[in-house]
Design a protein around this motif. Structure first.
Motif, PDB file in Angstrom:
ATOM      1  N   ARG A 193      70.145  98.338  14.225  1.00  0.00           N
ATOM      2  CA  ARG A 193      69.167  98.330  15.325  1.00  0.00           C
ATOM      3  C   ARG A 193      69.512  99.393  16.367  1.00  0.00           C
ATOM      4  O   ARG A 193      68.633 100.067  16.910  1.00  0.00           O
ATOM      5  CB  ARG A 193      69.120  96.953  15.987  1.00  0.00           C
ATOM      6  CG  ARG A 193      68.529  95.860  15.129  1.00  0.00           C
ATOM      7  CD  ARG A 193      68.131  94.637  15.940  1.00  0.00           C
ATOM      8  NE  ARG A 193      69.262  94.022  16.625  1.00  0.00           N
ATOM      9  CZ  ARG A 193      69.348  93.904  17.945  1.00  0.00           C
ATOM     10  NH1 ARG A 193      68.374  94.371  18.724  1.00  0.00           N
ATOM     11  NH2 ARG A 193      70.405  93.324  18.486  1.00  0.00           N
ATOM     12  N   LEU A 194      70.802  99.551  16.625  1.00  0.00           N
ATOM     13  CA  LEU A 194      71.241 100.543  17.612  1.00  0.00           C
ATOM     14  C   LEU A 194      70.845 101.952  17.181  1.00  0.00           C
ATOM     15  O   LEU A 194      70.363 102.753  17.998  1.00  0.00           O
ATOM     16  CB  LEU A 194      72.762 100.445  17.782  1.00  0.00           C
ATOM     17  CG  LEU A 194      73.400 101.311  18.872  1.00  0.00           C
ATOM     18  CD1 LEU A 194      72.941 100.857  20.251  1.00  0.00           C
ATOM     19  CD2 LEU A 194      74.930 101.235  18.780  1.00  0.00           C
ATOM     20  N   SER A 195      71.015 102.244  15.896  1.00  0.00           N
ATOM     21  CA  SER A 195      70.667 103.589  15.420  1.00  0.00           C
ATOM     22  C   SER A 195      69.150 103.803  15.408  1.00  0.00           C
ATOM     23  O   SER A 195      68.658 104.868  15.810  1.00  0.00           O
ATOM     24  CB  SER A 195      71.246 103.803  14.016  1.00  0.00           C
ATOM     25  OG  SER A 195      70.613 102.961  13.068  1.00  0.00           O
ATOM     26  N   GLN A 196      68.392 102.793  14.970  1.00  0.00           N
ATOM     27  CA  GLN A 196      66.946 102.957  14.863  1.00  0.00           C
ATOM     28  C   GLN A 196      66.282 103.030  16.241  1.00  0.00           C
ATOM     29  O   GLN A 196      65.354 103.830  16.446  1.00  0.00           O
ATOM     30  CB  GLN A 196      66.363 101.811  14.048  1.00  0.00           C
ATOM     31  CG  GLN A 196      66.750 101.856  12.569  1.00  0.00           C
ATOM     32  CD  GLN A 196      66.229 100.681  11.779  1.00  0.00           C
ATOM     33  OE1 GLN A 196      65.844  99.651  12.346  1.00  0.00           O
ATOM     34  NE2 GLN A 196      66.215 100.810  10.454  1.00  0.00           N
ATOM     35  N   GLU A 197      66.747 102.237  17.175  1.00  0.00           N
ATOM     36  CA  GLU A 197      66.123 102.239  18.499  1.00  0.00           C
ATOM     37  C   GLU A 197      66.451 103.496  19.290  1.00  0.00           C
ATOM     38  O   GLU A 197      65.815 103.780  20.304  1.00  0.00           O
ATOM     39  CB  GLU A 197      66.543 100.987  19.271  1.00  0.00           C
ATOM     40  CG  GLU A 197      65.981  99.698  18.667  1.00  0.00           C
ATOM     41  CD  GLU A 197      66.304  98.468  19.497  1.00  0.00           C
ATOM     42  OE1 GLU A 197      66.495  98.617  20.722  1.00  0.00           O
ATOM     43  OE2 GLU A 197      66.339  97.359  18.920  1.00  0.00           O
TER      44      GLU A 197
END
Length: 410
Positions: free
Chosen positions: A21-25
């Motif tokens: 989630r951290l990378s995608q957001e």
């Protein structure tokens, strides 16, 4: 390097899910690109830790690293600085190596105060609950546990394959939490209702409390629950072809409802089978020839005190009754079978070193004379069961002791 979007992790979220989630957001097209950027930043901060941060999402958890696990932890602590999270926030999501073992050497991982058998961790085919994803789009850590087959919140079966294309779900490789690689939105799936026993088992793994006489349900320690389930699987389902990922042990709840009567009945059946195959006198027969590996499998699940380890307590109760029902006679009987030093230590709730001391001080007498220069070996059958049980009873049952020192150190 700066991350503009810094989401908060959920307490039951997996480490892989949060990092994804951290990378995608933050706009990264893949985790590999995100991992490369993080590694470049880590090179400026700590070049040793940089090499321990993997580029593949399915390898990012700490338990995948062996010799470099310390560096993996150091890398995650540095990544926390990019997220403004409290210290050790990422480590609380991670599966760490544990110093504890279950049964006969089954390794464990540790997360949030709970030790879990390593063989219970799914590393491929991570299922999901569509209803949970509808509520919050993140992966729950308990979806990674092999005995967890139904959502304990929505009482529905987990989704293992895409309803549209049939592909096996694994977000750590597809790098998508809510969608299959074919584009199907997993939140639209309608899973079937799950059996009550499967839902109850799922709740058991997530720490739900139950008012019950069933020792598996009554025990409130998740680590002990995992240990009991591992023991049940090893005893009733495990074979060379079994895979923990295929584990279905919902029947364990019904099994432990009749505890310890059913366990004692199984042990009596083992005795009868061993007597039919008997090729030597009982006082020259090893304990393992009669009962197999049952003592090694239940001596540490992962606790050793019989106040917590109800399986070991059930076995010791049976062995004590076996000795009482077979008094000493001229001809050896079942109470005279031979225990090794390791098995003796398990019965006495002590260490192998203490067993050596007890033998040297004359409290335990070997069944045969040792050669002058030969000492005891840990796995050689040498002590009569009767003698070991009587020694335990003579020093009190010590039902709450995880370890007892019978003799002081030299």
């Amino acid at each position: 390097m700066r991350l503009l979007v810094r989401p908060e992790p959920y307490c039951d979220e997996s480490l892989e899910s949060y990092l994804l989630r951290l990378s995608q957001e933050n706009g990264f097209e893949s985790f590999r690109l995100f991992g490369g950027s993080v590694r470049d930043w880590l090179l400026q901060q700590d070049h040793e830790a940089a090499g321990a941060f993997p580029l593949d999402l399915f390898r990012v958890n700490v338990f995948h690293a062996s010799r470099s696990s310390g560096l993996r932890i150091r890398a995650l602590r540095l990544v926390e600085q990019l997220t403004d999270l409290a210290p050790s926030s990422l480590l609380q999501l991670a599966l760490l190596h544990s110093g504890l073992h279950f049964g006969s050497g089954h390794k464990a991982v540790h997360r949030a105060g709970v030790d879990i058998p390593l063989c219970f961790i799914r590393t491929r085919s991570i299922p999901c609950c569509p209803a949970c994803l509808n509520e919050s789009a993140y992966v729950r850590q308990h979806w990674h546990y092999a005995p967890y087959h139904a959502c304990h919140v929505h009482a529905t079966e987990l989704l293992y394959a895409c309803p549209h294309c049939g592909s096996v779900l694994d977000y750590t490789r597809s790098e998508s939490i809510t969608h299959c690689l074919c584009g199907y939105d997993l939140r639209m799936a309608k899973p079937a209702p799950a059996d009550r026993a499967v839902v109850q088992l799922a709740g058991l793994l997530c720490g739900e409390r139950f008012e019950s006489d069933n020792p598996l349900l009554a025990n409130e320690q998740p680590t002990v629950r995992f240990g009991a389930l591992l023991w049940y699987w090893l005893r009733h389902f495990h074979s060379q072809d079994d895979k923990p990922q295929d584990l279905r042990v919902a029947e364990a709840i019904g099994y432990f409802a009749d505890w310890p009567a059913n366990f004692h009945a199984e042990l009596r059946q083992q005795v009868q089978s061993a007597l039919l195959k008997q090729t030597r006198l009982l006082n020259h027969t090893a304990f393992s020839e009669v009962f197999g590996s049952v003592l090694g499998d239940c001596r540490q699940l992962p606790m050793r005190d019989i106040g917590t380890n109800f399986i070991l307590r059930g076995l010791l109760d049976y062995l004590t009754s076996l000795v009482f029902d077979n008094p000493k006679r001229r001809v050896g009987n079942l109470a005279d079978i031979l225990l090794s030093a390791v098995e003796t230590a398990a019965v006495l709730s002590t260490s192998v070193e203490q067993v050596y001391r007890l033998q040297q001080e004359g409290y335990l007498t070997p069944a045969y004379r040792l050669r002058r220069h030969d000492g005891l070996t840990a796995h050689e059958p040498i002590f009569h069961l009767r003698q070991v049980i009587e020694h335990r009873l003579a020093h009190g049952s010590r039902g709450q002791d995880a370890f007892h020192c019978y003799l002081p150190a030299w």
